[in-house]
Design a protein around this motif. Structure first.
Motif, short mmCIF file in Angstrom:
data_model
loop_
_atom_site.label_atom_id
_atom_site.label_comp_id
_atom_site.label_asym_id
_atom_site.label_seq_id
_atom_site.Cartn_x
_atom_site.Cartn_y
_atom_site.Cartn_z
N ARG A 98 39.80 35.77 35.34
CA ARG A 98 40.22 34.55 36.03
C ARG A 98 39.29 33.44 35.60
O ARG A 98 38.06 33.58 35.65
CB ARG A 98 40.13 34.72 37.55
N LEU A 114 42.05 36.67 45.00
CA LEU A 114 42.66 36.54 43.68
C LEU A 114 41.51 36.47 42.68
O LEU A 114 41.14 35.41 42.16
CB LEU A 114 43.53 35.28 43.60
N TYR A 120 47.33 42.62 42.58
CA TYR A 120 48.31 41.70 43.15
C TYR A 120 49.74 42.20 42.94
O TYR A 120 50.67 41.42 42.75
CB TYR A 120 48.12 40.29 42.57
N ASN A 128 54.65 37.09 44.83
CA ASN A 128 53.64 36.23 44.21
C ASN A 128 53.94 36.11 42.72
O ASN A 128 54.82 36.80 42.19
CB ASN A 128 52.23 36.78 44.46
#
Length: 612
Positions: A98, A114, A120, A128
């Motif tokens: 990320r 996240l 996820y 999502n």
């Protein structure tokens, strides 16, 4: 834009109806979102309290990571003025990386987990831009109330599946996330364009690496009349001779050793003994693409066929896995343990040949892997009438030669029959003055005419370094490499049993199956020395009986790929203790430590803690 706001209000109302009545009868909700809500509800996702699960077993060196990294960096530069985050996941919706352009959104994404390592999947957190993309197999733009989980509603997500261009298999998802107030339909186009670039890199990477490996295999096979094998990534190739000469077990052994040679340094050549007793010579050519080794192509020659076993008193052991320990009679606690490790057998055979022949021997290996013990024990077994003298070169300036000269004085040679083996430890630590003094001692030994043999140990990292000890290497006729413990995992059960038997006060303690599995999973960066210290620690907690997982020190629960600082080591041990006290409940452990759950998960991943 009033119409956008009105649309989101209708979707929010539809979501509220769905959560209350189990259905959403409105045209305001896209069909793909409505289907995702239904799947989320059926999977039992709680729209208010569901939490993403954390996974530590991520492949951070995968082909997907390698091919996506430059695309993500370029996309981040292009979107630097917009507060957003770029997320890459694997094909199980686990976040691999990320990156964000703004600290504020980073903190907000931490609050909803996240972050790297969290899952996820739609079945975990509902609709999502990652899990729903994997479920639907198509690019999606999920904004605000379209998210099933209420904590995700402040965000807008544009995600696209990343497919392998050759197999069509989904390798992962690229997702762009921002706050809903900054959302734009252009995010959908951006993520699809970036995904296309990653897929192009995947194709080029696979093509280059596989083509390079295949081309080298074809060239070597054309010049060879014997067995040729190629190993790289998930690819394994072999010509007809290789298939006919070796059974599947033998081929698997060769493949495993090929990967060891592929990642090593120096010439990729080795003699190994197969499980059937046959000895083969492997000579390989590493295939390099860019800065990475794509694979290795091996020529395999049979050196000796298997022979029927012959019982012989004092036969050499089949493997070796012991660290320095007080020498004792055969079968005593200091005796090396036997093990099936191919690399262990190779080290034993190489050292034994040199000692029997009287060749000056250089033993190379990582610190703590048992170089000194191997030489000492093999000399005791191969030359039982001889004796050994250890000269420690631990200091940077000089070796302890005064004591060695006294013990090697001509008058003392009559006290013991046979030759004397002088073992110089850590000669790579000497500075220029120490090297000159040791070289003068080498010359003195050679001129004395005494029956003296010589061996020395050096660190693996020093072999190619420009250090003063290099001028001493001319005095040695053979080198043997002792593999680190992480490459001899199959020896661990017997090694642990031998160490527990040798450690005082010798109360017959054993390791439980779960504790042994934990020991086998750990990488042991300081090798056997660290293993002995871990067992000593466990014996303090449980002096008798069966040692359990929790008796082992905190670092045994760690699979970190780097050496931790003293401060990090202390922090890791506190986390392990808190997890133990909370029976593995990470929420309770985070509360006890006074840190956020997301921070605990990141530390677990960073320290490689096995918190399963």
């Amino acid at each position: 834009m009033p119409h956008v706001r009105l649309k989101r209000l209708k979707i929010a109302a539809a979501r509220a109806d769905f959560l209350r009545f189990g259905r959403a009868e409105t045209d305001a909700v896209p069909s793909v979102v409505a289907a995702s809500w239904q799947r989320s509800f059926t999977a039992g996702v709680n729209a208010a309290t569901a939490q993403a699960a954390f996974h530590a077993d991520l492949d951070m060196s995968s082909r997907l990571m390698r091919c996506a990294r430059p695309v993500i960096a370029r996309l981040g530069d292009e979107m630097a003025q917009m507060p957003l985050s770029i997320v890459l996941t694997d094909n199980r919706a686990r976040i691999l990386s990320r990156s964000e352009t703004d600290r504020t959104i980073a903190r907000q994404l931490d609050d909803v987990s996240l972050a790297q390592g969290f899952n996820y999947a739609e079945g975990s957190v509902g609709t999502n831009g990652i899990g729903t993309v994997l479920e639907s197999g198509q690019p999606l733009y999920i904004v605000g109330p379209e998210h099933f989980h209420e904590q995700l509603q402040p965000f807008a997500c544009a995600g696209s599946p990343i497919r392998d261009p050759l197999t069509g298999r989904v390798e992962g998802v690229l997702d762009i996330t921002c706050l809903s107030e900054f959302a734009s339909p252009l995010m959908h186009s951006l993520v699809r364009s970036a995904t296309h670039d990653i897929e192009h890199n995947l194709l080029a990477d696979r093509s280059l690496r596989q083509q390079a490996l295949f081309d080298t295999f074809v060239r070597v096979d054309a010049r060879s009349r014997g067995a040729v094998m190629a190993v790289g990534g998930t690819m394994v190739m072999g010509n007809a001779a290789a298939q006919n000469l070796f059974d599947m077990t033998e081929q698997r052994t060769i493949h495993e050793h090929a990967r060891y040679l592929m990642l090593g340094a120096g010439t990729a050549a080795d003699h190994i003994e197969l499980s059937t007793g046959r000895r083969v010579y492997l000579h390989g050519k590493r295939v390099v693409v860019g800065s990475d080794v794509a694979g290795i192509v091996l020529s395999v020659d049979i050196v000796a066929e298997a022979v029927a076993p012959v019982a012989a008193q004092g036969a050499a052991p089949s493997g070796w896995v012991q660290d320095p320990a007080p020498a004792g009679p055969a079968g005593a606690p200091g005796t090396p343990q036997r093990g099936p490790s191919l690399l262990g057998k190779r080290a034993v055979e190489g050292v034994s040949r040199a000692l029997v022949a009287g060749t000056a021997l250089l033993v190379v290996g990582e610190a703590g892997c048992g170089k000194l013990s191997l030489v000492s024990e093999r000399y005791r077994l191969e030359v039982p009438e001889g004796r050994s003298v250890v000269v420690r070169c631990a200091g940077p300036d000089r070796a302890n030669l005064t004591d060695a000269r006294a013990r090697l004085a001509p008058a003392r040679f009559g006290e013991a029959r046979g030759t004397v083996l002088v073992i110089f430890t850590n000669i790579d630590r000497l500075d220029a003055v120490g090297v000159l003094e040791l070289e003068a001692f080498f010359v003195e030994l050679a001129a004395s005419g005494s029956p003296v043999a010589m061996a020395a140990t050096v660190s693996q990292d020093s072999v190619n370094a420009d250090l003063p000890f290099q001028q001493l290497l001319a005095h040695f006729g053979q080198a043997v490499t002792v593999a680190p413990l992480r490459h001899r995992v199959e020896e661990l059960p017997e090694l642990v049993a031998g160490l527990l038997q040798a450690l005082p006060p010798r109360r017959g303690a054993t390791l439980s199956p779960a504790a042994l599995r934990l020991v086998c999973r750990y990488s042991w960066p300081r090798n056997i020395r660290e293993l002995r210290q871990a067992l000593e620690f466990a014996l303090l907690r449980r002096p008798v009986g069966e040692i359990q997982e929790d008796d082992l020190p905190g670092h045994c629960h760690s699979g970190a790929e780097r050496l931790l600082t003293p401060l990090e080591t202390g922090e890791r041990d506190l986390i392990v203790s808190a997890l133990h006290d909370a029976n593995g409940n990470r929420v309770h452990a985070a509360a006890a430590l006074g840190i956020a759950r997301s921070s605990l998960y990141r530390k677990i991943k960073s320290f490689g803690i096995d918190a399963a």
